[in-house]
Design an enzyme around this catalytic site. Structure first.
Site, mmCIF file in Angstrom:
data_model
loop_
_atom_site.group_PDB
_atom_site.id
_atom_site.type_symbol
_atom_site.label_atom_id
_atom_site.label_comp_id
_atom_site.label_asym_id
_atom_site.label_seq_id
_atom_site.Cartn_x
_atom_site.Cartn_y
_atom_site.Cartn_z
ATOM 1 N N GLY A 182 7.671 2.131 6.546
ATOM 2 C CA GLY A 182 7.331 1.939 7.956
ATOM 3 C C GLY A 182 5.890 1.479 8.132
ATOM 4 N N ASP A 234 13.651 13.094 15.902
ATOM 5 C CA ASP A 234 13.298 11.752 16.328
ATOM 6 C C ASP A 234 11.795 11.631 16.102
ATOM 7 O OD1 ASP A 234 13.971 9.220 17.236
ATOM 8 O OD2 ASP A 234 13.483 9.674 19.315
ATOM 9 N N SER A 235 11.385 10.503 15.594
ATOM 10 C CA SER A 235 9.975 10.355 15.256
ATOM 11 C C SER A 235 9.538 8.909 15.410
ATOM 12 C CB SER A 235 9.713 10.824 13.814
ATOM 13 O OG SER A 235 10.509 10.092 12.897
#
Length: 205
Positions: free
Chosen positions: A156, A69-70
């Site tokens: 992102g 998870d980041s």
């Protein structure tokens, strides 16, 4: 080679993880190939979400599992967007897209002089769904948010995430440099070291 299920269907992650973890004799397989649906991620921390995803994949396959998870943590926003990085704009009523997320981030920081931020990645490896001692590896990449996007690589928040030590935004970096320096790259290296040490202990015992 021992088979480990990746609690993700992201082809890029599968390729990146496989390249490094093959050094520890690990063959990665995406959870979708084994019929595993995505797990809920209801928690407020990266480690809790990673652990939930890893246990979920392992419980449905009977295999060891790896999850990650980041996200982006901004100091002036008290750590936000954090685990909600991918949904930052949509949770405020906007679109679910990189462009919308970046625009929402910049608006949140309009009145702040502190633009410091960090990318965080947490990896969790479990031998089984009820593994009492999961291996947890974390990587943190320090930087700051810039108003004007720079670079065509990455995704992102990369065009707005400037790394002072490199003098570039992440989107301006060569992919090989990014993979070596990034939060995920750091976490992968730490995980590989832990897995290698674990293998040595297992063999010696």
């Amino acid at each position: 080679m021992s088979k480990v299920v990746l609690a993700s269907n992201n082809a890029g992650k599968l390729k990146e993880f496989s390249a490094i973890l093959s050094q520890a004799g690990i063959e990665m397989v995406a959870q979708g190939e084994l019929g595993v649906p995505e797990a809920p991620e209801p928690f407020l921390t990266f480690v809790e979400n990673s652990l939930a995803k890893a246990r979920h994949a392992s419980s449905l396959t009977g295999l060891p599992a790896l999850a990650d998870d980041s996200g982006l943590c901004v100091k002036a926003l008290h750590g936000a967007p954090g685990v909600l990085s991918a949904r930052f704009a949509s949770l405020a009523g906007g679109e679910k897209s990189d462009a919308a997320n970046n625009l929402h981030l910049l608006r949140q920081l309009e009145t702040s002089s502190d633009k410091s931020a960090c990318y965080v990645a947490v990896l969790v490896y479990v031998q089984s769904a009820d593994d009492p001692m999961p291996i947890i590896a974390q990587g943190v990449w320090q930087g700051e948010i810039v108003d004007t996007p720079r670079g065509a690589n990455g995704f992102g928040y990369d065009p707005h995430f400037y790394v002072p030590a490199l003098g570039k935004t992440v989107a301006e970096l060569d992919p090989a440099v990014k993979n070596r320096c990034s939060h995920r790259g750091q976490a992968l290296k730490a995980l590989l070291q832990a897995l290698t040490a674990q293998a040595v202990v297992t063999v010696s015992n």
